[in-house]
Design a protein around this motif. Structure first.
Motif, mmCIF file in Angstrom:
data_model
loop_
_atom_site.group_PDB
_atom_site.id
_atom_site.type_symbol
_atom_site.label_atom_id
_atom_site.label_comp_id
_atom_site.label_asym_id
_atom_site.label_seq_id
_atom_site.Cartn_x
_atom_site.Cartn_y
_atom_site.Cartn_z
ATOM 1 N N THR A 313 5.812 -0.501 -0.262
ATOM 2 C CA THR A 313 4.516 -0.334 -1.074
ATOM 3 C C THR A 313 3.576 0.613 -0.548
ATOM 4 O O THR A 313 2.744 1.081 -1.236
ATOM 5 N N GLY A 314 4.024 1.083 0.660
ATOM 6 C CA GLY A 314 3.107 2.247 1.468
ATOM 7 C C GLY A 314 3.655 2.825 2.634
ATOM 8 O O GLY A 314 4.688 2.403 3.161
ATOM 9 N N GLN A 340 -0.815 4.564 -0.095
ATOM 10 C CA GLN A 340 0.000 3.639 -1.223
ATOM 11 C C GLN A 340 1.007 4.425 -1.851
ATOM 12 O O GLN A 340 1.168 5.681 -1.711
ATOM 13 N N GLU A 342 2.970 6.432 -4.130
ATOM 14 C CA GLU A 342 2.987 6.603 -5.344
ATOM 15 C C GLU A 342 4.408 7.155 -5.679
ATOM 16 O O GLU A 342 5.426 7.542 -4.862
#
Length: 399
Positions: A313-314, A340, A342
């Motif tokens: 997620t990050g 984060q 993306e």
């Protein structure tokens, strides 16, 4: 006077990552290519107006103060000729589908920013030669026009000045050294003889550096010899300053061409599989001290934040980690130091070369998650590692 992806050609008495911001005052878009006039052009236009105006006082003394208006019109007409020189390069580049980012008119002439390299030595040679060729043609046309007017008139003086200046532009740009057109022609010849573009670039770049030294020391000496003992200190100072500026431009352009060639040569060797760091996966609430301990045990150079299902997620930012003092690390959660994940921060393992750089430019970041074809995490690309690899290539050092 360089471009990291393609080439730039020069025109006039001294005639890069590419900049995307405007290059000055937009004057138009001939053939769809923006033409900019940089602020430095106004400096050289004022200098030409002053120097040419002083000469007009001897040739046409009846003009009085109007001679400076005539001189300014000469400066504008001269740079219109420089623009024609650059448009010649542009048309050939467009014909070869190389792309032209923009044309700039600046202090020492013009610059055409061509996006890609010519694919063959013959195309490289023609792309470089067409500019001086057009300047020679313009010089001939101004000579024919001069035959139809009285020499000791405003039109005669302007046409004579434009004829001489275009011939000087052509002759100077044909000198065999980067970043001049003659340097590109020399590169094409050596490339054709050896079959190696890099060999041509090295030869032309060193020739350009030698040319810079000749300009630095030779031009003031030639000017002094031609002027004789009546030469003023102001004239000597102007010649010395202009020679120094021109020499620096040529030297930097030659050196930049060599760096860019090394960069282009290094691009195909960029592999994500070699650049990516091993990463350790940690939940967002993991204390930084503990996460660093796990990374050391796993001999990992990066950390990836995962959720309860193990999905990334990050990405923990290395700069943020280094900014946390040692005594604070047990009390800071890694989630607070992460960006984060993306879509643009996910890179396919198969990316390399230009495709890799294009993907990085699309979403600027300090870290990227590298994924295998099956979607599982392979590692993390740290931008600092890529920059070190490219810097070593540009400097000619082993990575």
């Amino acid at each position: 006077m360089s471009d990291t992806r393609g080439q730039q050609t020069t025109a006039g008495p001294g005639g890069k990552k590419p900049e995307e911001r405007p290059g000055g005052i937009l004057m138009g878009r001939p053939f769809g290519v923006p033409v900019y006039v940089t602020p430095s052009w106004f400096v050289i236009a004022a200098l030409i107006t002053w120097l040419f105006g002083g000469q007009l006082a001897d040739v046409l003394p009846e003009l009085g103060g109007t001679r400076y208006l005539v001189s300014l019109s000469f400066a504008v007409a001269f740079y219109a000729s420089v623009l024609v020189h650059e448009l010649a390069h542009t048309l050939v580049a467009l014909r070869y589908k190389l792309g032209v980012r923009r044309i700039q008119l600046q202090f020492f002439g013009g610059v055409s920013e061509i996006e890609k390299e010519a694919e063959t030595p013959a195309r490289e040679f023609w792309l470089a030669f067409v500019g001086p060729l057009l300047s020679l043609v313009l010089g001939g046309l101004f000579y024919l026009a001069l035959l139809a007017v009285e020499p000791a008139t405003v039109p005669g003086v302007l046409l004579a000045g434009l004829m001489v200046s275009n011939l000087v532009v052509a002759a100077f740009n044909l000198l065999p050294g980067m970043p001049l057109d003659g340097g590109r022609m020399l590169r094409a010849v050596v490339w054709g003889l050896t079959g190696r573009p890099m060999a041509g670039t090295v030869a032309a770049a060193w020739a350009g550096r030698a040319l810079a030294l000749v300009v630095l020391f030779g031009l003031p000496m030639v000017s002094a010899a031609r002027s004789g003992p009546d030469r003023s200190g102001t004239d000597s100072l102007i010649d010395a300053v202009l020679s120094a500026v021109l020499a620096v431009i040529i030297w930097n352009g030659a050196s930049g061409s060599l760096r860019n060639a090394r960069l282009r040569e290094a691009l195909p060797a960029l592999r994500l599989s070699e650049l990516a760091r091993r990463a350790v996966e940690v939940p967002a609430d993991t204390p930084l001290g503990e996460a660093l301990r796990r990374a050391r045990e796993a001999q990992a150079g990066a950390m990836v934040i995962v959720d309860s299902s193990g999905e990334p997620t990050g990405l923990v930012k290395e700069a943020s980690v280094n900014a946390v003092p040692e005594h604070r690390r047990p009390w800071v959660a890694v989630g607070a130091l992460a960006r984060q994940l993306e879509p643009g921060l996910r890179l396919d393992l198969g990316l390399d070369g230009e495709d890799l750089l294009t993907a990085l430019r699309r979403t600027p970041a300090s870290e990227y998650l590298v994924l295998r074809p099956d979607g599982t995490a392979y590692g993390v690309l740290a931008l600092v590692d890529l920059e070190k690899r490219l810097s070593a290539a540009v400097a000619g050092r082993p990575a």
